[in-house]
Scaffold this motif. Structure first.
Motif, PDB file in Angstrom:
ATOM      1  N   TYR A  33       0.731  -1.080   0.074  1.00  0.00           N
ATOM      2  CA  TYR A  33      -0.046   0.080   0.042  1.00  0.00           C
ATOM      3  C   TYR A  33       0.912   1.353  -0.196  1.00  0.00           C
ATOM      4  O   TYR A  33       1.909   1.219   0.732  1.00  0.00           O
ATOM      5  N   TRP A  34       0.480   2.155  -0.678  1.00  0.00           N
ATOM      6  CA  TRP A  34       1.177   3.688  -0.491  1.00  0.00           C
ATOM      7  C   TRP A  34      -0.064   4.458   0.273  1.00  0.00           C
ATOM      8  O   TRP A  34      -1.186   4.291   0.073  1.00  0.00           O
ATOM      9  N   LEU A  35       0.407   5.208   0.888  1.00  0.00           N
ATOM     10  CA  LEU A  35      -0.287   6.463   1.521  1.00  0.00           C
ATOM     11  C   LEU A  35      -0.226   7.967   1.449  1.00  0.00           C
ATOM     12  O   LEU A  35       1.127   8.252   0.939  1.00  0.00           O
ATOM     13  N   ILE A  36      -1.130   8.468   1.214  1.00  0.00           N
ATOM     14  CA  ILE A  36      -0.904  10.102   0.896  1.00  0.00           C
ATOM     15  C   ILE A  36      -1.489  10.819   2.000  1.00  0.00           C
ATOM     16  O   ILE A  36      -2.803  10.685   2.142  1.00  0.00           O
ATOM     17  N   ASP A  37      -0.656  11.520   2.615  1.00  0.00           N
ATOM     18  CA  ASP A  37      -1.268  12.197   3.724  1.00  0.00           C
ATOM     19  C   ASP A  37      -1.498  11.350   5.053  1.00  0.00           C
ATOM     20  O   ASP A  37      -1.958  10.148   4.878  1.00  0.00           O
ATOM     21  N   CYS A  38      -1.454  11.715   6.085  1.00  0.00           N
ATOM     22  CA  CYS A  38      -1.408  10.917   7.230  1.00  0.00           C
ATOM     23  C   CYS A  38      -1.992  11.953   8.410  1.00  0.00           C
ATOM     24  O   CYS A  38      -1.214  12.376   9.533  1.00  0.00           O
ATOM     25  N   GLY A  39      -3.244  12.535   8.482  1.00  0.00           N
ATOM     26  CA  GLY A  39      -3.680  13.227   9.404  1.00  0.00           C
ATOM     27  C   GLY A  39      -3.976  12.520  10.858  1.00  0.00           C
ATOM     28  O   GLY A  39      -3.773  11.299  10.927  1.00  0.00           O
ATOM     29  N   GLU A  40      -4.202  13.379  11.738  1.00  0.00           N
ATOM     30  CA  GLU A  40      -4.389  12.616  12.977  1.00  0.00           C
ATOM     31  C   GLU A  40      -5.403  11.676  13.220  1.00  0.00           C
ATOM     32  O   GLU A  40      -6.369  11.698  12.524  1.00  0.00           O
ATOM     33  N   ALA A  41      -5.117  10.455  13.649  1.00  0.00           N
ATOM     34  CA  ALA A  41      -5.950   9.499  14.103  1.00  0.00           C
ATOM     35  C   ALA A  41      -5.840   8.632  12.838  1.00  0.00           C
ATOM     36  O   ALA A  41      -6.979   7.712  12.577  1.00  0.00           O
ATOM     37  N   THR A  42      -5.065   8.541  11.789  1.00  0.00           N
ATOM     38  CA  THR A  42      -5.064   7.783  10.609  1.00  0.00           C
ATOM     39  C   THR A  42      -4.926   6.205  11.162  1.00  0.00           C
ATOM     40  O   THR A  42      -5.749   5.347  10.208  1.00  0.00           O
ATOM     41  N   GLN A  43      -3.990   6.020  12.078  1.00  0.00           N
ATOM     42  CA  GLN A  43      -3.889   4.654  12.218  1.00  0.00           C
ATOM     43  C   GLN A  43      -5.156   4.116  13.102  1.00  0.00           C
ATOM     44  O   GLN A  43      -5.490   2.944  12.996  1.00  0.00           O
ATOM     45  N   HIS A  44      -6.085   4.999  13.622  1.00  0.00           N
ATOM     46  CA  HIS A  44      -7.292   4.628  14.204  1.00  0.00           C
ATOM     47  C   HIS A  44      -8.255   3.986  13.161  1.00  0.00           C
ATOM     48  O   HIS A  44      -9.072   3.158  13.344  1.00  0.00           O
ATOM     49  N   GLN A  45      -8.108   4.922  11.976  1.00  0.00           N
ATOM     50  CA  GLN A  45      -9.061   4.898  10.866  1.00  0.00           C
ATOM     51  C   GLN A  45      -8.745   3.136  10.223  1.00  0.00           C
ATOM     52  O   GLN A  45      -9.606   2.676   9.990  1.00  0.00           O
ATOM     53  N   LEU A  46      -7.411   3.309  10.195  1.00  0.00           N
ATOM     54  CA  LEU A  46      -7.014   1.621   9.720  1.00  0.00           C
ATOM     55  C   LEU A  46      -7.407   0.533  10.470  1.00  0.00           C
ATOM     56  O   LEU A  46      -7.522  -0.492  10.058  1.00  0.00           O
ATOM     57  N   LEU A  47      -7.849   0.768  11.700  1.00  0.00           N
ATOM     58  CA  LEU A  47      -8.353  -0.249  12.521  1.00  0.00           C
ATOM     59  C   LEU A  47      -9.710  -0.893  12.228  1.00  0.00           C
ATOM     60  O   LEU A  47     -10.111  -2.079  12.338  1.00  0.00           O
ATOM     61  N   TYR A  48     -10.536   0.081  11.404  1.00  0.00           N
ATOM     62  CA  TYR A  48     -11.707  -0.383  10.866  1.00  0.00           C
ATOM     63  C   TYR A  48     -11.704  -1.109   9.455  1.00  0.00           C
ATOM     64  O   TYR A  48     -12.578  -1.305   8.721  1.00  0.00           O
ATOM     65  N   THR A  49     -10.384  -1.287   8.954  1.00  0.00           N
ATOM     66  CA  THR A  49     -10.282  -1.795   7.688  1.00  0.00           C
ATOM     67  C   THR A  49      -9.402  -3.271   7.961  1.00  0.00           C
ATOM     68  O   THR A  49      -8.997  -3.541   9.024  1.00  0.00           O
ATOM     69  N   SER A  50      -9.268  -4.052   6.786  1.00  0.00           N
ATOM     70  CA  SER A  50      -8.382  -5.013   6.751  1.00  0.00           C
ATOM     71  C   SER A  50      -6.909  -4.855   6.408  1.00  0.00           C
ATOM     72  O   SER A  50      -6.040  -5.815   6.310  1.00  0.00           O
ATOM     73  N   LEU A  51      -6.696  -3.466   6.245  1.00  0.00           N
ATOM     74  CA  LEU A  51      -5.226  -3.254   5.886  1.00  0.00           C
ATOM     75  C   LEU A  51      -4.216  -3.432   7.042  1.00  0.00           C
ATOM     76  O   LEU A  51      -4.625  -3.087   8.116  1.00  0.00           O
ATOM     77  N   LYS A  52      -3.121  -3.912   6.837  1.00  0.00           N
ATOM     78  CA  LYS A  52      -2.078  -3.979   7.599  1.00  0.00           C
ATOM     79  C   LYS A  52      -0.783  -2.954   7.576  1.00  0.00           C
ATOM     80  O   LYS A  52      -0.317  -2.977   6.594  1.00  0.00           O
ATOM     81  N   PRO A  53      -0.852  -2.148   8.848  1.00  0.00           N
ATOM     82  CA  PRO A  53       0.278  -0.877   8.564  1.00  0.00           C
ATOM     83  C   PRO A  53       1.677  -1.423   8.198  1.00  0.00           C
ATOM     84  O   PRO A  53       2.415  -1.032   7.522  1.00  0.00           O
ATOM     85  N   ARG A  54       2.009  -2.796   8.365  1.00  0.00           N
ATOM     86  CA  ARG A  54       3.350  -3.294   7.896  1.00  0.00           C
ATOM     87  C   ARG A  54       3.453  -3.187   6.560  1.00  0.00           C
ATOM     88  O   ARG A  54       4.605  -3.628   6.093  1.00  0.00           O
ATOM     89  N   ARG A  55       2.598  -3.333   5.779  1.00  0.00           N
ATOM     90  CA  ARG A  55       2.521  -3.372   4.301  1.00  0.00           C
ATOM     91  C   ARG A  55       2.504  -2.166   3.648  1.00  0.00           C
ATOM     92  O   ARG A  55       2.383  -2.010   2.275  1.00  0.00           O
ATOM     93  N   ILE A  56       2.673  -1.247   4.499  1.00  0.00           N
ATOM     94  CA  ILE A  56       2.644   0.289   3.879  1.00  0.00           C
ATOM     95  C   ILE A  56       4.014   0.729   3.387  1.00  0.00           C
ATOM     96  O   ILE A  56       4.988   0.490   4.288  1.00  0.00           O
TER      97      ILE A  56
END
Length: 318
Positions: A33-56
């Motif tokens: 995955y690529w991420l464009i911008d990372c506003g406050e609580a982005t990692q919280h939003q990721l918790l509601y998805t199936s995406l894994k931060p380690r794959r960014i």
């Protein structure tokens, strides 16, 4: 390729919209995955998805305003806690390295993976055999950039009926033909790749523009793109405020898409003053784009299909 909007609000979070962050899902193309911008609580939003931060794999930052960067330190730290070991590269304006390094140092955050930080200038900021990413300065109140992601043309598929007619054996030779290489068979016959493969398929182009007034740079980055993501903080009634604060209106975003001859337009960075009741009038301002246009919301997915159309759906947990 798929875009997932984790945050679509402007300035600060609201009950309906988190601050800006967009996932470019390239799992099918490169497994990341690529991420464009990372506003406050982005990692919280990721918790509601199936995406894994380690794959960014990469993070692209448009500018240094807080609603685009305040989520970075937490996400970078959590990527370690969640087993991230692969290299991560952050691209952003001057100052992004100092911000990240100081945040990690003062919080004593240890990363388990290599972190590369590249402070960008206009031009090509990344290129490999699959993709090229270009950037240009936009017109905001501080230095701000837009990004154009170009996928290289994809090799044609093997025409198996022709391969069988020429008695090409299964194995590495087929792979070489598919990759565009001519081969020589054991009996001395030359088989040309172009004779046994379909025409190459054009790669896709996605343009994501940071906060900006209407500017020619936006049009250049968006030229004939499959998808243009453009901020639209104000409607026509706020045109003067948009100019004063370095933002665009819905109609100006549509003008960029129209002049660039883009195939699809998605607007984001929406002011909290707008609710669902305002959507019909806002969509009316986007009609000038001349292409299918969408107003993004948190957890909306936009998948670019093989025929060039877009499939949209939501996985909103709210």
């Amino acid at each position: 390729m798929e875009l997932l909007f984790l945050g679509t609000g402007a300035g600060m979070p609201s009950k309906q919209r988190n601050t800006t962050s967009i996932v470019v899902n390239l799992v099918e193309e490169r497994g990341t995955y690529w991420l464009i911008d990372c506003g406050e609580a982005t990692q919280h939003q990721l918790l509601y998805t199936s995406l894994k931060p380690r794959r960014i794999e990469k993070i692209f930052i448009t500018h240094m305003h807080g609603d685009h960067i305040y989520g970075l330190p937490g996400l970078l730290g959590s990527r370690s806690f969640l087993g991230g070991t692969e290299k991560l590269t952050v691209y952003g304006p001057r100052g992004i390295e100092e911000y990240i390094r100081l945040s990690l140092k003062l919080s004593r955050t240890h990363l388990t993976y290599p972190l590369e930080i590249i402070e960008i200038e206009p031009g090509v900021v990344f290129e490999d055999t699959e993709f090229r990413v270009l950037t240009e300065r936009l017109d905001h109140v501080i230095p701000c950039y837009g990004f154009r992601i170009e996928q290289n043309d994809q090799p044609g598929t093997l025409l198996m009926e022709k391969v069988r007619e020429l008695h090409v054996p299964r194995g590495p030779l087929l792979g070489r033909l598919k990759a565009g290489e001519d081969i020589v068979l054991e009996d001395g016959r030359v088989v040309k790749s172009g004779d046994v493969t379909s025409q190459p398929k054009p790669g896709f182009t996605v343009t994501v523009l940071g906060d900006t007034r209407f500017t020619e740079s936006s049009i250049a980055l968006a030229k004939e793109a499959d998808i243009v993501v453009h901020e639209a903080t104000f409607d026509d009634t706020g045109k003067k405020m948009a100019q004063d604060y370095g933002h665009s209106t819905f109609r100006q975003a549509a003008q960029v898409a129209n002049e660039a001859q883009a195939k699809h337009l998605i607007v984001t960075h929406i002011s909290a003053r707008f609710t669902n009741e305002n959507e019909p009038s806002l969509l009316a301002e986007l009609k000038e784009s001349g292409c299918p246009s969408f107003i993004a919301s948190d957890f909306m997915h936009y998948k670019l299909l093989r025929d060039g159309s877009i499939e949209s759906f939501t996985t909103s947990p709210k």
